[in-house]
Design a protein around this motif. Structure first.
Motif, PDB file in Angstrom:
ATOM      1  N   GLU A 444     -13.461  -1.354  -4.347  1.00  0.00           N
ATOM      2  CA  GLU A 444     -12.640  -2.557  -4.273  1.00  0.00           C
ATOM      3  C   GLU A 444     -11.669  -2.509  -3.102  1.00  0.00           C
ATOM      4  O   GLU A 444     -11.219  -3.550  -2.610  1.00  0.00           O
ATOM      5  N   ALA A 445     -11.354  -1.312  -2.627  1.00  0.00           N
ATOM      6  CA  ALA A 445     -10.419  -1.177  -1.505  1.00  0.00           C
ATOM      7  C   ALA A 445     -10.937  -1.862  -0.248  1.00  0.00           C
ATOM      8  O   ALA A 445     -10.143  -2.250   0.625  1.00  0.00           O
ATOM      9  N   LYS A 447     -12.691  -4.715  -0.140  1.00  0.00           N
ATOM     10  CA  LYS A 447     -13.001  -6.127  -0.351  1.00  0.00           C
ATOM     11  C   LYS A 447     -12.509  -6.946   0.840  1.00  0.00           C
ATOM     12  O   LYS A 447     -11.352  -6.859   1.238  1.00  0.00           O
ATOM     13  N   SER A 449     -12.944  -6.583   3.881  1.00  0.00           N
ATOM     14  CA  SER A 449     -12.419  -5.712   4.926  1.00  0.00           C
ATOM     15  C   SER A 449     -13.530  -4.817   5.445  1.00  0.00           C
ATOM     16  O   SER A 449     -14.543  -4.596   4.783  1.00  0.00           O
ATOM     17  N   ASN A 472      -7.392  -2.815   6.755  1.00  0.00           N
ATOM     18  CA  ASN A 472      -6.911  -4.152   6.395  1.00  0.00           C
ATOM     19  C   ASN A 472      -5.749  -4.587   7.283  1.00  0.00           C
ATOM     20  O   ASN A 472      -4.832  -3.815   7.557  1.00  0.00           O
ATOM     21  N   SER A 491       0.490  -6.317   2.424  1.00  0.00           N
ATOM     22  CA  SER A 491      -0.835  -5.866   2.860  1.00  0.00           C
ATOM     23  C   SER A 491      -1.009  -4.361   2.729  1.00  0.00           C
ATOM     24  O   SER A 491      -2.124  -3.850   2.790  1.00  0.00           O
ATOM     25  N   THR A 493      -0.736  -2.481   0.178  1.00  0.00           N
ATOM     26  CA  THR A 493      -1.397  -2.049  -1.055  1.00  0.00           C
ATOM     27  C   THR A 493      -2.869  -1.749  -0.812  1.00  0.00           C
ATOM     28  O   THR A 493      -3.376  -0.671  -1.181  1.00  0.00           O
ATOM     29  N   GLN A 494      -3.568  -2.683  -0.161  1.00  0.00           N
ATOM     30  CA  GLN A 494      -4.986  -2.457   0.116  1.00  0.00           C
ATOM     31  C   GLN A 494      -5.165  -1.376   1.167  1.00  0.00           C
ATOM     32  O   GLN A 494      -6.076  -0.538   1.063  1.00  0.00           O
ATOM     33  N   GLN A 498      -7.348   2.133   1.037  1.00  0.00           N
ATOM     34  CA  GLN A 498      -8.349   2.471   2.041  1.00  0.00           C
ATOM     35  C   GLN A 498      -8.061   3.834   2.658  1.00  0.00           C
ATOM     36  O   GLN A 498      -8.972   4.654   2.852  1.00  0.00           O
TER      37      GLN A 498
END
Length: 608
Positions: A444-445, A447, A449, A472, A491, A493-494, A498
């Motif tokens: 999900e990291a 997504k 991206s 990201n 931003s 968080t993602q 990653q």
């Protein structure tokens, strides 16, 4: 970062829609005989008269904006009060071409509104305006109130107060302290006629006829003229954006290190593309600083040169192939391995299901040969259509270029867009299960991206693992001039998720082979001091090699007057241990108005 061109186009639409939605509506009437502009502005960021109708507010017109979606004019009170926290200027939003001229003495009847450029969800500060105005011209040809000089002495060193925790961190309701905080100082001048003199350019002229200067020439300066952004707590308070009320054709075309000599004067506005902006009725004269593009050193025979370069949405229809090729051959001196970011598919932004990028890559390789460079070979993995973010339809991805006369690629079948690459141990050495392969592409990291591209290379008998990244973007983060202080960086968080996956993968390689040479490089979309990079570095599995440079030389990107790091090359302990490497941030783009990408490439030279 997202493309400034794309972000600005979308934001203009949002601004037009939100111009009325963000007004605060109250009903208490205001009395004409007591209301001056400083009464409207008040001592906080929000007008105490927001939502109220005001009558016959007097002022001298200091600037007229007859273009764009925010047509109107600025007025300033010729008889100011003695409170430094209250601005004496205000913008009158007319929506159509104003029928006043600079020097007119006018009275304005209308509604006091708080307009948030970019809309309330942007987190931006608001701009106090008078809307739905009725304007009466009392006289013409009057002297414009003298401009307030903005300089190194007047702008405080502290950037912003901490926001009110009871208001989600907002500074809107806090009483302005213009002698203490830079943002408060600029807010106390909102709408007023201001002046900067002999100001050095710290962000080059962009396609929208904007540039940034600093009024603090010594503030975190680098030797090429920019202002380096070195931490979240050491802001460059002297930065200010410059636009013009005149013809865009007459706007100076400047590079970093140039100077706006003489006086630049006009109203102080606030917009979503950088906050406080001097909208000049009078522009200084451009004096060029003579900045030149850099060239790195050629690698020695026994050195491996590895580079990363974001080529900004390159597709076959672009006119920049020859320029990119020249940069790779002449400025980067033909590195052995080049990680390219933002290679688009064969028809660019056309969203028809095309994902292959062989035409894009081969056109660049042919241009490199034509520029006198090597016949690079390449490896990549096509993404799933429209799943990796970036410009819709473009299907950006990372690509490895490598010079087969200097380095070989270890091809190992099994890598595709959805299969995760793994690490095995063979005869005591680490080995990828697929080469090239993608790291955890279903996680999900990643997504919307780009997924990291991992590959094995061999140089002079030594295996080097290279991981190409494009993490990201910072899209959605609150700006430095946000009403929320400190700003929220949503931003991250993602990006942190990653970074965790990349670090975990590198750790697997090092557990299989402690002395493995591993390089993780690319557009990390975060600073060398950020938590993202701390996560990538982990417990020493990696180290960002740009930190080997002096702090004043650490930058790869120039945004809103801040020279900052986004592109990085991180190395494993075997490469860092003996410090037998050289790192170069090759400044060929970010400081120039005629850039072919908004990123500067990075080069690492070492002996495996």
């Amino acid at each position: 970062m997202p493309s400034r061109r794309t972000a600005r186009t979308g934001a203009l639409t949002v601004a037009a829609v939100c111009s009325t939605l963000s007004a605060v509506v109250l009903t208490t009437p205001a009395h004409a005989d007591t209301v001056h502009i400083h009464d409207i502005q008040g001592t906080t960021r929000i007008s105490p008269l927001a939502g109220q109708k005001v009558t016959d507010v007097a002022g001298i017109v200091t600037g007229v904006r007859a273009y764009g979606s925010s047509k109107g004019f600025w007025i300033q009170d010729a008889t100011p009060d003695d409170d430094p926290a209250t601005s004496e200027g205000v913008f009158v939003f007319t929506s159509s071409t104003p029928k006043v001229a600079v020097g007119d003495s006018v009275t304005v009847t209308g509604t006091v509104s708080e307009y948030v450029p970019g809309g309330a969800t942007s987190g931006n500060q608001s701009l106090t305006e008078i809307t739905k105005p009725t304007v009466a011209v009392v006289s013409s040809g009057n002297a414009v109130p003298a401009a307030t000089v903005v300089d190194a002495r007047s702008v405080p060193d502290a950037y912003a107060p901490a926001g009110d925790t009871a208001a989600s961190g907002s500074i809107n309701a806090l009483t302005l302290e213009p002698a203490t905080y830079a943002l408060d100082y600029y807010e106390s001048l909102e709408g007023m006629n201001v002046q900067v003199s002999d100001a050095r350019v710290v962000t080059a002229t962009d396609p929208y006829s904007e540039l940034w200067v600093t009024v603090k020439p010594r503030e975190h300066a680098n030797h090429r003229g920019g202002s380096v952004y070195g931490s979240y707590t050491s802001q460059n308070t002297g930065r200010i954006q410059i636009q013009s009320l005149g013809s865009t054709a007459d706007f100076p075309v400047a590079n970093v290190g140039d100077e706006l000599a003489g006086d630049t004067t006009g109203p102080l506005d606030f917009n979503q593309f950088g906050g406080y902006t001097l909208v000049a009725g009078q522009l200084g004269t451009l004096e060029q600083g003579g900045l030149e593009r850099e060239t790195t050193k050629k690698q020695a025979r026994g050195e491996l040169a590895v580079a990363t370069y974001n080529v900004e949405n390159l597709d076959p229809g672009d006119a920049t192939f020859a320029a990119h090729a020249s940069a790779i051959v002449n400025n980067l001196r033909s590195p052995d391995i080049v990680s390219l970011e933002e290679i688009q598919d064969n028809n660019g932004a056309t969203d028809d299901g095309t994902v292959a990028a062989d035409q894009t890559v081969n056109k660049l390789i042919d241009a490199i040969v034509a520029a006198g460079g090597p016949q690079y070979d390449w490896r990549s993995i096509d993404p799933v259509n429209d799943q990796d973010g970036g410009e819709p339809g473009g299907n950006i991805r990372q690509v490895f270029l490598f010079n087969p006369e200097r380095v070989s690629f270890t091809d190992r079948a099994g890598g595709d867009s959805t299969t995760a690459v793994g690490v095995t141990k063979v005869h005591g050495k680490a080995q990828l299960t697929a080469s090239p392969g993608r790291i955890a592409p279903a996680d999900e990291a990643w997504k919307s991206s780009r997924k990291p591209l991992a590959g094995e290379f061999v140089f002079r008998g030594r295996t080097v693992f290279v991981i190409a990244n494009h993490l990201n973007s910072k899209g959605g983060d609150q700006g430095l001039t946000s009403q929320y202080q400190p700003p929220t960086r949503s931003s991250e968080t993602q990006r942190h998720a990653q970074a965790t996956l990349v670090n975990t993968f590198v750790d697997e390689i090092l557990k299989a082979q402690k002395n493995a040479d591993v390089i993780a490089l690319g557009d990390m979309n975060d600073f060398e001091f950020s938590d993202t990079v701390k996560i990538l570095e982990g417990d020493g599995e990696l180290w960002s090699a740009i930190k080997s440079l002096p702090k004043s030389e650490r930058y790869t990107y120039d945004y809103q007057g801040n020279s900052q790091v986004l592109d990085q090359i991180l190395v494993s302990p075997s490469i860092r241990r003996d410090c037998d490497f050289e790192y170069d941030s090759v400044h060929i783009n970010s400081e120039f108005h005629d850039q072919i990408s908004d990123h500067d490439p990075q080069v690492l030279r070492f002996r495996p």
